[in-house]
Scaffold this active site. Structure first.
Site, PDB file in Angstrom:
ATOM      1  CG  ASP A  42      -1.996  48.142  26.426  1.00 35.57           C
ATOM      2  OD1 ASP A  42      -1.850  48.243  25.204  1.00 35.57           O
ATOM      3  OD2 ASP A  42      -1.330  47.360  27.129  1.00 35.57           O
ATOM      4  CE1 TYR A  61       2.627  40.567  29.809  1.00 37.53           C
ATOM      5  CE2 TYR A  61       3.635  41.395  27.795  1.00 37.53           C
ATOM      6  CZ  TYR A  61       3.762  40.859  29.059  1.00 37.53           C
ATOM      7  OH  TYR A  61       4.997  40.614  29.570  1.00 37.53           O
TER       8      TYR A  61
END
EC number: 1.4.3.-
Lengths: 734, 734
Positions: A369, A457
């Site tokens: 990420d 998320y």
């Protein structure tokens, strides 16, 4: 029922344009001749009504937007100001190798001065030369440029010849989605599922790297969801539908629809917004509760970035890729009050999130990420009172959009004092010993927080500083699961439950098992840069016959790590150690070296095959702890060019263990400037409670002084007295 | 210089008498014909001035002492009231087998009714028969007596024929110290060290069990410290001096002085009391900060013991041995609001604290604090504002002294709502997806806390209940190290540092390495008593050639534990599992069994040899998790009679693994009423920061719902709004 396809497409395109103009600040910045005073207020004025129906921002407080156009740097590590960014852009725009077409800017941020310059610098000194480090894509080539803002020159321009591409820009993502939405086969697939194209929301999972198939071009996956009736589209996947898009060629290179027969889940009760709730939860209400400080907080933020509180001082900033960055953390010596260095720089260097499903539509989900999307760029404004308590201080991020222009990401870091009712030390003495003593001291700490929303998320990063010298680093997970559609409504309909990639968490939804690994770069400088890593192993010793009624006891044995090999640690419950970073030349009055230890908390390790492509790229998670000699080019555990990389520029590559057929570096780390790397992991087997939004799950580690202070540094701390505490009354509305 | 020995002894005896009359409540209760309304106020009136010079109780708030003489039981699990204790004593005093001399009462507490009676009982029903369970010592024999308070009869009287003795009484401790202080050889040893007998404070380490040498009699160790100039006598050991006392014969059976040449450390700057601090710590002051609830807390405590808050309800009490006990914990179903059972009973069953030094004066230090000293009996009043925040509710303990009379241990439990500025869930949506969302919910929890001061060490036990159904159980350590005198002032004077039993933490003081293991008894009853333990193992799977670009992925595999053998767990980072207690007959609408999982946090394992006597007795720490079928006689992991026991009545003995030569029980645990045991461990290698009092160190585990709720139970929770929050102003004194 049917609307003509052309009409629908027009509507979709309108929608797309609307979405992007209403949303991502970087996408709709006009070309300023005279830049606006506040990006937020500018957005507020011109777009708020248009956008209002599209979402809902919980309005529980208002920050005064700050004007950043007049910002000037005060500290060598201060991020580039808006004016500096404009200046860098101007320099780049006249730099011949980039002419005539301005490149896509994937990163433009402070090129931090060499460490020795920063360490030498004192308040009042002129700043070391200000430079911008720019990562730009031009004609398929990734350039790393160094821009000297003082001289106005591009002083370096290197092209990446290794694997991988720079961090995605918002433009990459929007292009990919537009390309996918315009793909002619998509319509058939959505109709088959009874979903209207206009109800689609699409996301862009990174493609990972899986061999030569998709090499040599920037590829991204696009998957779509129905947002009909819910903003929580994540719970309504069009399972089995994946488009592989060439970002630069703007074309769908692969269209897969394996989802025949898998219905789109209904999405009932998935809207988590407060305004969508029709009734309160079935529990007794909780009275108003708040951390109150009527004399205000005890910390100051000087010159925008220097946080000073109690015995701590550190530089705090938001970075587009790393998110929250703590630099130059110093704690006052308990004897002299003089600030002493603890950590030069600490930040989350990479996040690796592999999903556990080898299916065509899932195998690639092995996110990195930070390097792929950026933890700062995905950190949105924190919600006052709900993300952070009252009396928080909010810090903005100044980031750069793909066109090289700055924008303000407001209030993405908060700083606050925490008091949770705990004690920092205590003792009571049973009067039988002649002393009737009850002493306790409250624990108050300082938290710096950021929350990144990387798609579904949410990652909350907390750096908590305690007066006893301890730094508590916590990561909390919330947001939405990445779920998989299934034809089954109940578990007993699933023929082989063990074959499913996770448990059923709602009708037609599998919560796919996955992991999260957050790798922290912790450049510890205990007192100065000359540090050593020491493992203090606890080892069972046996007594000699007749020596003692005891057969065994533990002994603490110190082992100095000479080279990187000695400091590759897999944590083992039955082979315990403490892990110290010490300064061998700074001794306490007793002769103990000053040190800090890293104290793991709950953790999880990656179990994937070391040759599995995602694990190859994320081999930095093969150990929980690594120690490397400081090298200013080794900041990103997953490599500078993470996207589609093969793992050739990662922590594991820099620190390669010696094998017969490859050169081992195994660098010396004793009495050196060293960097500690720690990976905090989570295994996540979902459950129904995670639907439709997950209660926060946390884990943490600590950096804790060991013989750093001569004695307990908070021995003299005062207790709380009733007479000093605030006088409060209920709010008028209560 | 010299005072005549007789004069000195008289002074010492006066001192001893003074200490004991001023101090331990149980020791100076008069024989009431008309018991006082409040023991605390009675003590306050008669003794406070005499005792004032002996210590200092941090006065930061005052609780109203409660009158317990009129208490009546309301719930089957309510502890015995003062009147019930008096009644039990009266019944015992006329019970012929105990005549004519009244025995020493080592324990007198509620004999909890059979579980089925408790489960059947509803508010308004008459209570099941009230009974006292009494452990008494008479003529060297340990009696376990059952006293029926309704019929006035002793219904059972069993003599312990296994190893071990009951928990020590305060009288045992004071007798041992008096015997030791009167021992004629002591004077020589103290003079040799330049310490006056009148400056001695002595403690009573338990003797442990180390083979036949000390069997068949109640033995205790006595070691002494100088309290001259400091109440923190722990930092001034008379190293090498150990007296072994026969408690019942009141004689020193062994006197050891191996400490020649080891000076008593000076104790400089060891007084941690606030009033002794001459200057503030070298840090910027922290402004007043407080958790404020102007409308008051949201919980209620009904009938003295039933705590109700948000969606939780549980019975809370202090037990003399276990300390804080949570019973009948129930959480409301998120769909129906109906309370559902989670845990029948949870408490810390044993604490094992082995020190790592085989030396004559140290080998025996392998405490089992709950069974030897009692976690409730050593829990003293919590300090308001410093041990617990404002708005805490305080609960008293009603305990029984060695003469069978009740006494009040005031304010040893606090209950409060915690808000630490964290969120219970959050998500923000990048506007690129068409939704501009920022939602977060504050995390407010309920904490029940007790702090036991077992001599030098303080253990803070927190049971924290969250609205998402999670129970967070934390143990925090503070207080003083157990230190060892050394002739050396600095580390480089120590000839072989690795041979020392720990690091030098101050001049002439070694911080001896040690462990702490806290074993929790967690009688989970998920919905009802029919439960099953399931390990959900995460296992690496390899893909088939051509199946997927991925080589590996993890699969969650459920394994039901049929017998105790299947549920003996050593935690392994590289063989991860989730550990569920499920109710196989309670299914969610999706068909998932309702369950809770135990989520370990940071932990440590005992590495001692399994045949080492301390480890034999504490073999319940050989695994981190055990599961046993419910048996009301299996409450104490270390055995009912822990003191000097051989480990023949412990969790490990009940649940013995099958070996060729011994009968294996390996009982069935599937679809049964089962008890989960979890051991939370700490390794402690001391450092200078732990001197002279240790900053709090915490670890924890969680009990977390897994498919217990149909979905996130706090989806509908409201955010905080500014308009609802308190209006506060600084205190007048600020």
């Amino acid at each position: 029922m049917k609307t003509p396809p052309l009409l629908r497409l027009t509507f979709i395109l309108f929608l797309i344009i609307l979405l992007f103009t209403c949303s991502w600040y970087s996408l709709n910045l006009p070309v300023f001749s005279d830049p606006p005073k506040s990006i937020t207020s500018w957005l507020g004025n011109s777009k708020s009504r248009v956008c209002a129906h599209l979402g809902s921002v919980l309005e529980t407080g208002i920050h005064k937007p700050r004007d950043h156009m007049e910002d000037v740097p005060h500290h060598p590590l201060d991020p580039l100001t808006m004016q500096e960014i404009y200046k860098a852009r101007t320099i780049l725009s006249t730099y011949p190798p980039l002419l005539p077409s301005f490149p896509a800017i994937h990163s433009l941020s402070l090129e931090e001065p060499h460490k020795d310059l920063v360490l030498k610098w004192k308040e009042g000194d002129p700043l070391p030369p200000r430079k911008a480090l720019v990562i730009a894509l031009l004609n398929g080539q990734s350039h790393v440029l160094s821009v000297d803002l003082d001289s106005g020159l591009v002083t370096s321009n290197k092209i990446n010849h290794g694997s991988g591409y720079p961090m995605l820009t918002m433009n990459d993502i929007s292009v990919a989605i537009q390309v996918a939405l315009s793909h002619k086969e998509l319509n058939k697939s959505t109709i088959k599922r009874g979903i209207s194209l206009s109800d689609l929301t699409c996301i862009t999972p990174s493609a990972g790297w899986f061999g030569p198939n998709e090499e040599g071009r920037r590829i991204i996956k696009v998957q779509c969801f129905s947002n009909q009736g819910t903003p929580n589209f994540y719970m309504r996947p069009l399972e089995g539908l994946t488009m592989t898009v060439d970002i630069d060629k703007k074309e769908v290179v692969k269209f897969t629809d394996t989802g025949g027969g898998i219905p789109v889940p209904k999405g009932t009760d998935t809207d988590y917004r407060f305004k969508a709730q029709k009734e309160p939860p079935k529990m007794k209400p909780i009275n108003p509760i708040s951390i109150e400080q009527p004399l205000g907080p005890s910390f100051t933020v000087e010159d925008g970035h220097i946080v000073k509180w109690a015995n701590w001082e550190f530089h705090l900033k938001a970075d587009q890729r790393a998110g929250i960055v703590i630099s130059r953390a110093m704690v006052s010596d308990s004897e002299t009050g003089v600030p002493r260095s603890v950590m030069y720089k600490g930040f989350s260097s990479e996040l690796f999130v592999p999903y556990m499903d080898p299916d065509e539509n899932w195998y690639f989900k092995s996110y990195m990420d930070a390097g792929e999307f950026g933890m700062g760029v995905t950190a949105l404004s924190l919600v006052p009172l709900n993300d952070c308590p009252r009396h928080s201080y909010y810090m903005d991020g100044i980031f750069v959009s793909w066109d090289g222009k700055p924008y303000v990401q407001p209030s993405i870091i908060c700083v606050f004092e925490r008091y949770a009712g705990d004690s920092s030390w205590r003792h009571s003495e049973i009067p039988v010993n002649g002393f009737n003593i009850r002493e306790a001291r409250p624990k108050v700490s300082l938290v710096a927080r950021m929350a990144a929303s990387v798609g579904n998320y949410d990652y909350i990063f907390d750096w908590e500083f305690q007066t006893d010298g301890l730094i508590h680093v916590a990561v909390s997970l919330s947001g939405m699961l990445m779920v998989k559609g299934t034809p089954h409504q109940t578990a007993d309909q699933i023929p082989n439950q063990e074959a499913a990639s996770g448990p059923l968490i709602s009708e037609n939804l599998i919560g796919v098992v996955h992991d999260h690994f957050i790798t922290f770069h912790l450049d510890m400088d205990i007192d100065d840069t000359n540090n050593t890593f020491v493992k203090v192993n606890l080892v069972k010793e046996e007594t000699l016959p007749g020596q003692s009624p005891r057969i065994s006891y533990l002994k603490a044995k110190r082992n100095t790590a000479k080279t990187e090999d000695d400091a590759r640690i897999k944590l083992k419950l039955y082979e315990p150690s403490e892990f110290h970073v010490i300064n061998p030349s700074r001794r306490s009055r007793l002769g103990n070296p000053a040190g800090y230890k890293i104290v793991p908390g709950g953790n999880a390790a990656s179990l994937l095959d070391h040759l599995d492509p995602p694990q190859l790229r994320s081999a930095f998670t093969n150990n929980q702890i690594w120690v490397t000699p400081y090298n200013r080019n080794e900041q990103w555990a997953g490599g500078l060019f993470t996207y589609q990389s093969k793992g050739d520029d990662t922590l594991a590559a820099w620190s390669k263990r010696g094998l017969a057929f490859m050169a081992s570096r195994n660098r010396a780390i004793e009495n050196k400037d060293i960097v500690l790397w720690y990976t905090l992991g989570f295994h996540h087997i979902p459950c129904q409670e995670d639907f439709p939004i997950m209660p926060t799950v946390s884990s943490s580690f600590e950096l804790k002084p060991v013989n750093f202070f001569e004695s307990n540094p908070i021995l003299k701390a005062a207790p709380m007295f009733e007479k000093d505490l605030p006088v409060c009354r209920p709010a008028t509305s209560s």
